[in-house]
Enzyme design. Sequence first.
Site, short mmCIF file in Angstrom:
data_model
loop_
_atom_site.label_atom_id
_atom_site.label_comp_id
_atom_site.label_asym_id
_atom_site.label_seq_id
_atom_site.Cartn_x
_atom_site.Cartn_y
_atom_site.Cartn_z
N TYR A 1 -1.31 -0.33 10.60
CA TYR A 1 -1.65 -0.71 9.22
C TYR A 1 -0.49 -0.36 8.29
CZ TYR A 1 -3.70 -1.04 4.63
OH TYR A 1 -3.91 -1.38 3.32
N SER B 1 0.85 -1.19 0.00
CA SER B 1 0.00 0.00 0.00
C SER B 1 0.89 1.23 0.00
CB SER B 1 -0.87 0.00 1.26
OG SER B 1 -1.47 1.26 1.44
P1 NDP Z 1 -11.71 -5.99 0.81
O1 NDP Z 1 -12.11 -5.73 2.22
O2 NDP Z 1 -12.69 -5.79 -0.27
O3 NDP Z 1 -11.14 -7.48 0.67
C1 NDP Z 1 -10.32 -8.06 1.64
C2 NDP Z 1 -10.26 -9.55 1.41
O4 NDP Z 1 -9.37 -10.12 2.41
C3 NDP Z 1 -11.60 -10.23 1.58
O5 NDP Z 1 -11.77 -11.22 0.58
C4 NDP Z 1 -11.52 -10.88 2.95
O6 NDP Z 1 -12.27 -12.09 2.94
C5 NDP Z 1 -10.02 -11.21 3.03
N1 NDP Z 1 -9.55 -11.38 4.39
C6 NDP Z 1 -9.50 -10.45 5.39
N2 NDP Z 1 -9.06 -11.02 6.52
C7 NDP Z 1 -8.83 -12.33 6.23
C8 NDP Z 1 -8.38 -13.44 6.98
N3 NDP Z 1 -8.06 -13.34 8.27
N4 NDP Z 1 -8.27 -14.65 6.37
C9 NDP Z 1 -8.61 -14.77 5.07
N5 NDP Z 1 -9.03 -13.77 4.30
C10 NDP Z 1 -9.15 -12.57 4.89
O7 NDP Z 1 -10.42 -5.08 0.59
P2 NDP Z 1 -9.50 -4.82 -0.71
O8 NDP Z 1 -9.81 -5.75 -1.79
O9 NDP Z 1 -9.54 -3.38 -1.00
O10 NDP Z 1 -8.07 -5.12 -0.09
C11 NDP Z 1 -7.26 -6.19 -0.50
C12 NDP Z 1 -5.83 -5.90 -0.08
O11 NDP Z 1 -5.39 -4.70 -0.69
C13 NDP Z 1 -5.61 -5.73 1.42
O12 NDP Z 1 -4.40 -6.34 1.76
C14 NDP Z 1 -5.51 -4.22 1.58
O13 NDP Z 1 -4.74 -3.86 2.70
C15 NDP Z 1 -4.85 -3.83 0.29
N6 NDP Z 1 -5.06 -2.44 -0.13
C16 NDP Z 1 -6.33 -1.90 -0.25
C17 NDP Z 1 -6.48 -0.60 -0.65
C18 NDP Z 1 -7.82 0.07 -0.74
O14 NDP Z 1 -7.86 1.32 -0.72
N7 NDP Z 1 -8.91 -0.66 -0.89
C19 NDP Z 1 -5.32 0.23 -1.02
C20 NDP Z 1 -4.05 -0.42 -0.83
C21 NDP Z 1 -3.94 -1.70 -0.43
P3 NDP Z 1 -13.10 -12.67 4.18
O15 NDP Z 1 -13.62 -11.50 4.97
O16 NDP Z 1 -14.18 -13.48 3.52
O17 NDP Z 1 -12.13 -13.52 4.92
C1 8X3 Z 2 -5.08 1.54 1.74
C2 8X3 Z 2 -4.71 2.88 1.21
O1 8X3 Z 2 -4.36 5.33 1.79
O2 8X3 Z 2 -6.15 4.14 2.95
O3 8X3 Z 2 -3.96 0.76 1.87
O4 8X3 Z 2 -3.86 3.70 3.52
S1 8X3 Z 2 -4.76 4.04 2.43
#
Ligand code: NDP
Ligand code: 8X3
Length: 253
Positions: free
Chosen positions: A152, A139
């Site tokens: 985070y 991120s």
């Molecule tokens: P979502 O919340 O849409 O998806 C997160 C996914 O992770 C879900 O499928 C959830 O599935 C799974 N997950 C969470 N905890 C667990 C666990 N303990 N075991 C297994 N699966 C888990 O978020 P995003 O798609 O946006 O995020 C995906 C990744 O990208 C993350 O690592 C996030 O930090 C990163 N990211 C996101 C950004 C954003 O702005 N959205 C920006 C930068 C990075 P379930 O709950 O069914 O287990």
């Molecule tokens: C998620 C992006 O800017 O909310 O990783 O930290 S930010």
Amino acid sequence: MTSTLFITGATSGFGEACARRFAQAGWSLVLTGRREERLNALCAELSKQTDVHGLVLDVRDRKAMETAIANLPASFGKLRGLINNAGLALGVDPAPKCDLDDWDTMVDTNIKGLMYSTRLLLPRLIAHGRGAGIVNLGSIAGNYPYPGSHVYGASKAFVKQFSLNLRCDLQGTGVRVTNIEPGLCESEFSLVRFAGDQARYDATYAGAEPIQPEDIAETIFWVLNTPAHININSLELMPVSQTWAGFAIERKV
Ligand code: NDP
Ligand code: 8X3
């Protein structure tokens, strides 16, 4: 030979979009997540297009990860790709107000879960060799500080350094490693972060034209399909609307 991809956290957001993108291109998929109903629905839908194996898994549960991965069906055994996507942020309160349980959850998911899947799946990626790749979801929070990012952002800084260090240890195997570093993207990420508060979710994205999960999936599809002699080390993406704030100064007057 069919390419096989393992995605952690495929029940929403980037993971789900990646599953759809790679299924469209005929890759076999191992999809994981904790929400069984969603996982089953996605697997049922995508199995009309390609071979899919669903695993209801919590990446924090090392024993369950070991067992599930050891028992992968032979046809999904040799992996060309791993997307370490499962992750979350909890809250944006300043550090002194945070709940240690939330910090534990972020460390256990974003750091330890990613460690487990990587270590347990490495032999299968190395068995594939040239052309295989790991894509980690870092991120911009791992690159730049901001208020309320504390654990985070630090967990994503771990992902950044771990990705670089892995590359050193994988030299000679043909396995590539990429850290994707997105900024503001619209997904359930913010609902999770704000404990289901829809108004805060809406305010986060209002008028910002955020990156969409499909944009991230397209980027990752490109990364895993670059020529086998190229490693994209890291890739930082932000919506055009997002830039940086200035330095904060406390004034005593
Ligand atoms: P979502 O919340 O849409 O998806 C997160 C996914 O992770 C879900 O499928 C959830 O599935 C799974 N997950 C969470 N905890 C667990 C666990 N303990 N075991 C297994 N699966 C888990 O978020 P995003 O798609 O946006 O995020 C995906 C990744 O990208 C993350 O690592 C996030 O930090 C990163 N990211 C996101 C950004 C954003 O702005 N959205 C920006 C930068 C990075 P379930 O709950 O069914 O287990
Ligand atoms: C998620 C992006 O800017 O909310 O990783 O930290 S930010």
